[in-house]
Design a protein around this motif. Structure first.
Motif, PDB file in Angstrom:
ATOM      1  N   UNK A   1       0.835  -1.205   0.000  1.00 14.98           N
ATOM      2  CA  UNK A   1       0.000   0.000   0.000  1.00 14.98           C
ATOM      3  C   UNK A   1       0.868   1.252   0.000  1.00 14.98           C
ATOM      4  N   UNK A   2       1.955   1.208   0.776  1.00 20.53           N
ATOM      5  CA  UNK A   2       2.848   2.371   0.829  1.00 20.53           C
ATOM      6  C   UNK A   2       3.446   2.662  -0.539  1.00 20.53           C
ATOM      7  N   UNK A   3       3.844   1.593  -1.224  1.00 21.46           N
ATOM      8  CA  UNK A   3       4.414   1.773  -2.563  1.00 21.46           C
ATOM      9  C   UNK A   3       3.378   2.363  -3.513  1.00 21.46           C
ATOM     10  N   UNK A   4       2.143   1.833  -3.406  1.00 22.82           N
ATOM     11  CA  UNK A   4       1.082   2.317  -4.294  1.00 22.82           C
ATOM     12  C   UNK A   4       0.685   3.750  -3.956  1.00 22.82           C
ATOM     13  N   UNK A   5       0.951   4.134  -2.700  1.00 21.28           N
ATOM     14  CA  UNK A   5       0.544   5.459  -2.244  1.00 21.28           C
ATOM     15  C   UNK A   5       1.441   6.566  -2.797  1.00 21.28           C
ATOM     16  N   UNK A   6       2.705   6.228  -3.022  1.00 18.69           N
ATOM     17  CA  UNK A   6       3.672   7.261  -3.425  1.00 18.69           C
ATOM     18  C   UNK A   6       3.231   8.056  -4.658  1.00 18.69           C
ATOM     19  N   UNK A   7       2.909   7.369  -5.780  1.00 14.47           N
ATOM     20  CA  UNK A   7       2.485   8.157  -6.956  1.00 14.47           C
ATOM     21  C   UNK A   7       1.197   8.934  -6.707  1.00 14.47           C
ATOM     22  N   UNK A   8       0.328   8.406  -5.827  1.00 15.42           N
ATOM     23  CA  UNK A   8      -0.924   9.113  -5.525  1.00 15.42           C
ATOM     24  C   UNK A   8      -0.621  10.434  -4.822  1.00 15.42           C
ATOM     25  N   UNK A   9       0.308  10.381  -3.855  1.00 11.37           N
ATOM     26  CA  UNK A   9       0.670  11.606  -3.134  1.00 11.37           C
ATOM     27  C   UNK A   9       1.324  12.608  -4.075  1.00 11.37           C
ATOM     28  N   UNK A  10       2.169  12.089  -4.968  1.00  9.94           N
ATOM     29  CA  UNK A  10       2.818  12.978  -5.939  1.00  9.94           C
ATOM     30  C   UNK A  10       1.771  13.670  -6.804  1.00  9.94           C
ATOM     31  N   UNK A  11       0.796  12.896  -7.274  1.00 10.56           N
ATOM     32  CA  UNK A  11      -0.271  13.467  -8.105  1.00 10.56           C
ATOM     33  C   UNK A  11      -1.032  14.545  -7.343  1.00 10.56           C
TER      34      UNK A  11
END
Ligand code: ZN
Ligand code: ZN
Length: 366
Positions: A339-349
């Motif tokens: 989940x943390x890995x998947x979260x990174x691009x979401x936070x960047x967006x």
């Protein structure tokens, strides 16, 4: 937070489970975590000392050494399950004990809940603690769950629609006790025979003739996942304020005498309770077996679609919950690395769109 140790070969942490041993701000690191990290780097041995080991320590493989027999003094349960609704804060049995102790010129400490923490609520009609059916957390009086944002209905047991908070403040208990022992009651620092205080006042209390917990359920059923474990540790500390000797007692009032934490308290051992607690944390993906991530963003930048797209497959997503001018989502799961890995691009967006985003890993009050 933690000073230099010189060339220590051994560091002893006393009662690492206390709330003050954890920083409330992000990142919510505990004293234990900081010292364990340094223990690997420097290196030295670490001993965690206390009557109730933390689930974190057990989960991460600490060797538990416990003496045989009871691990803390005797605790008596005052069963309120048959009391009519709306009864007084103290039972006759508790009042009698306070009167006798005061007449013998011995000291009483009365423990109440701390202000500032969200209380649990119970149904006025049947006494059941109100729970959110979506996330299992104890719920407030409102129409929505403060933890996951789901709608809340009437009492699941009796359909009652009125709820009252568990526990009472220090002021109200002091007033009540004034009618019982007159001028002999006060707060910590008042130097009275009967002292009313909360968890933070326990630190200086010892050699007590009588200790009382007014509403144990307010601790054991508080609306966060560690409520029962924290309650056991707190009530053991209360029992330990009582001086050894005949006639000295620790009374805990509860409307749910069959809950596991009460059973452990009476038996005087924590291992069976902690074992079951860890199993249930694993089952539901709560720390230390699982992990929680809280994400807060401005209302204008609701990350709902991004979160469900990127994380639905790897974690449970709870929310949204309005928090002032922002909204909060809670991500919960057994393995949050993915989940943390998947979260990174979401936070960047999100940040690219100009959103102010706050991320809190394993928040302690949700
Ligand atoms: Zn009810
Ligand atoms: Zn909920």
């Amino acid at each position: 937070m933690v000073g230099p140790f010189g060339n220590a070969g051994l560091v002893v942490i006393v009662e690492d489970g206390r709330r003050v041993m954890r920083s409330p701000a992000t990142p919510t690191l505990s004293v234990r975590e900081v010292i364990l990290r340094r223990a690997i780097a420097e290196p030295f041995n670490v001993v965690l000392h206390g009557p109730v080991p933390t689930l974190e320590a057990i989960y991460h493989g600490a060797r538990v050494e416990a003496a045989p027999g009871r691990q803390w003094p005797v605790v008596e349960v005052v069963d309120r399950s048959d009391d009519p609704p709306g009864g007084g804060l103290l039972t006759e049995r508790t009042k009698t004990a306070i009167r006798w102790t005061t007449a013998a010129r011995e000291r009483t400490f009365v423990l109440v809940g701390s202000r500032g923490y969200a209380p649990a609520f119970r149904c006025v009609a049947c006494g059941d603690v109100r729970r959110c059916l979506t996330c299992r957390s104890a719920a407030s009086r409102d129409d929505t769950c403060r933890r996951c944002g789901a709608g809340l209905d009437a009492c699941a047991n009796c359909n009652g629609a009125q709820f009252q908070p568990l526990g009472a403040g220090i002021g109200r208990i002091v007033d009540d006790l004034g009618q019982l022992v007159g001028d002999e009651v006060g707060r910590v620092g008042d130097e009275k025979l009967v002292t009313v205080g909360s968890e933070r006042d326990l630190i200086g209390i010892r050699n007590i003739g009588l200790a009382v917990a007014v509403d144990v359920d307010g601790f054991t059923m508080a609306p966060h996942y560690r409520a029962a474990e924290d309650a056991l540790r707190l009530l053991v500390r209360l029992a330990q304020t009582v001086q050894r000797g005949a006639g000295h007692r620790c009374l805990v009032q509860t409307s749910a005498p069959n809950q596991e934490v009460i059973e452990a308290l009476v038996k005087g051992r924590s291992e069976p309770f902690l074992g079951r607690e860890l199993t249930s944390r694993k089952e539901f993906g709560f720390p230390p077996a699982g992990s929680l991530i809280a994400i807060e963003a401005d209302k204008a930048h609701d990350p709902e679609s991004l979160l469900s797209e990127g994380l639905m497959a790897v974690a449970t997503i709870l929310g949204p919950v309005p928090v002032r001018d922002r909204i909060r989502w809670l991500i919960q799961g057994r393995d949050l690395e993915r989940a943390r890995l998947a979260l990174r691009p979401i936070l960047t967006t999100l940040r690219g769109r100009g959103a102010r985003v706050r991320v809190d890993v394993d928040p302690i009050d949700l």
